[in-house]
Motif scaffolding. Structure first.
Motif, mmCIF file in Angstrom:
data_model
loop_
_atom_site.group_PDB
_atom_site.id
_atom_site.type_symbol
_atom_site.label_atom_id
_atom_site.label_comp_id
_atom_site.label_asym_id
_atom_site.label_seq_id
_atom_site.Cartn_x
_atom_site.Cartn_y
_atom_site.Cartn_z
ATOM 1 N N PHE A 20 1.019 -1.117 -0.189
ATOM 2 C CA PHE A 20 -0.181 -0.003 -0.050
ATOM 3 C C PHE A 20 0.758 1.252 0.075
ATOM 4 O O PHE A 20 0.605 2.252 -0.792
ATOM 5 C CB PHE A 20 -0.967 0.115 1.232
ATOM 6 N N LYS A 21 2.063 1.262 0.839
ATOM 7 C CA LYS A 21 2.772 2.340 0.844
ATOM 8 C C LYS A 21 3.448 2.524 -0.551
ATOM 9 O O LYS A 21 3.642 3.474 -0.918
ATOM 10 C CB LYS A 21 3.892 2.100 1.981
ATOM 11 N N GLU A 22 3.951 1.630 -1.379
ATOM 12 C CA GLU A 22 4.563 1.817 -2.437
ATOM 13 C C GLU A 22 3.725 2.248 -3.370
ATOM 14 O O GLU A 22 4.121 3.050 -4.353
ATOM 15 C CB GLU A 22 5.101 0.199 -2.971
ATOM 16 N N PHE B 235 -1.007 4.826 -1.463
ATOM 17 C CA PHE B 235 -2.449 4.786 -1.169
ATOM 18 C C PHE B 235 -2.325 6.072 -0.116
ATOM 19 O O PHE B 235 -1.932 5.926 0.867
ATOM 20 C CB PHE B 235 -3.220 3.626 -0.500
ATOM 21 N N GLU B 236 -3.505 6.895 -0.334
ATOM 22 C CA GLU B 236 -3.895 8.109 0.621
ATOM 23 C C GLU B 236 -4.255 7.421 1.964
ATOM 24 O O GLU B 236 -4.139 8.005 3.176
ATOM 25 C CB GLU B 236 -4.490 9.183 -0.020
ATOM 26 N N SER B 237 -5.356 6.827 1.874
ATOM 27 C CA SER B 237 -6.135 6.340 3.185
ATOM 28 C C SER B 237 -6.817 4.828 2.563
ATOM 29 O O SER B 237 -6.978 4.569 1.394
ATOM 30 C CB SER B 237 -7.170 7.240 3.194
ATOM 31 N N TYR B 238 -6.840 4.234 3.777
ATOM 32 C CA TYR B 238 -7.411 2.940 3.617
ATOM 33 C C TYR B 238 -7.810 2.431 5.176
ATOM 34 O O TYR B 238 -7.520 3.165 6.231
ATOM 35 C CB TYR B 238 -6.477 1.919 3.263
ATOM 36 N N SER B 239 -8.802 1.686 5.278
ATOM 37 C CA SER B 239 -9.305 1.001 6.519
ATOM 38 C C SER B 239 -9.127 -0.424 6.547
ATOM 39 O O SER B 239 -8.542 -1.213 5.914
ATOM 40 C CB SER B 239 -10.761 1.309 6.757
ATOM 41 N N ASN C 283 -4.321 3.376 -9.224
ATOM 42 C CA ASN C 283 -3.680 2.947 -7.803
ATOM 43 C C ASN C 283 -4.074 1.313 -7.717
ATOM 44 O O ASN C 283 -3.126 0.400 -7.330
ATOM 45 C CB ASN C 283 -4.446 3.506 -6.749
ATOM 46 N N ILE C 284 -5.333 0.823 -8.337
ATOM 47 C CA ILE C 284 -5.493 -0.487 -8.097
ATOM 48 C C ILE C 284 -4.583 -1.257 -9.205
ATOM 49 O O ILE C 284 -4.116 -2.426 -8.649
ATOM 50 C CB ILE C 284 -6.876 -0.734 -8.567
ATOM 51 N N TYR C 285 -4.353 -0.978 -10.245
ATOM 52 C CA TYR C 285 -3.664 -1.661 -11.246
ATOM 53 C C TYR C 285 -2.281 -1.862 -10.933
ATOM 54 O O TYR C 285 -1.787 -2.816 -10.941
ATOM 55 C CB TYR C 285 -3.695 -0.824 -12.571
ATOM 56 N N ALA C 286 -1.910 -0.694 -10.270
ATOM 57 C CA ALA C 286 -0.256 -0.888 -9.730
ATOM 58 C C ALA C 286 -0.264 -1.836 -8.499
ATOM 59 O O ALA C 286 0.738 -2.711 -8.379
ATOM 60 C CB ALA C 286 0.066 0.509 -9.208
#
Length: 101
Positions: free
Chosen positions: A20-22, A25-29, A69-72
């Motif tokens: 996620f960091k790579e 992602f700005e935010s997630y839960s 972001n999802i594809y990456a």
């Protein structure tokens, strides 16, 4: 915007957070969950009245994010799963959002 849902066994929680960091992602839960598999072989050998049902300690993460972001992330997860030594791959799904407020 789409909804991304990722499940992972507890053993790989740090790894998915790094992915996620790579991807930045700005935010997630996230939430702790128990994962279960219905296995025919297991059912045949289990007792009639098992004392306890035990699941695998897992985590579920979700994020409302953009398609790029999802594809990456999917590419990173694909590579990670190809190189793992266990049979517990990281799983991810994408759900389209019809409306949001």
């Amino acid at each position: 915007m789409k909804l991304l849902i990722v499940t992972v066994v507890e053993e790989y929680e740090k790894e998915i957070l790094q992915l996620f960091k790579e991807v930045k992602f700005e935010s997630y839960s996230g939430s702790d969950i128990d994962g279960y598999k219905n296995s025919t072989a297991l059912v045949r050998t289990a007792s009639w009245f098992p004392a306890k049902k035990s699941g695998v300690e897992s985590s579920m993460f979700f994020s409302f994010t953009e398609e790029e972001n999802i594809y990456a992330l999917f590419e990173l997860i694909k590579t990670f799963n190809q190189n793992m030594e266990t049979n517990n791959p990281i799983k991810a799904v994408v759900v389209p959002i019809e409306k949001s407020i």
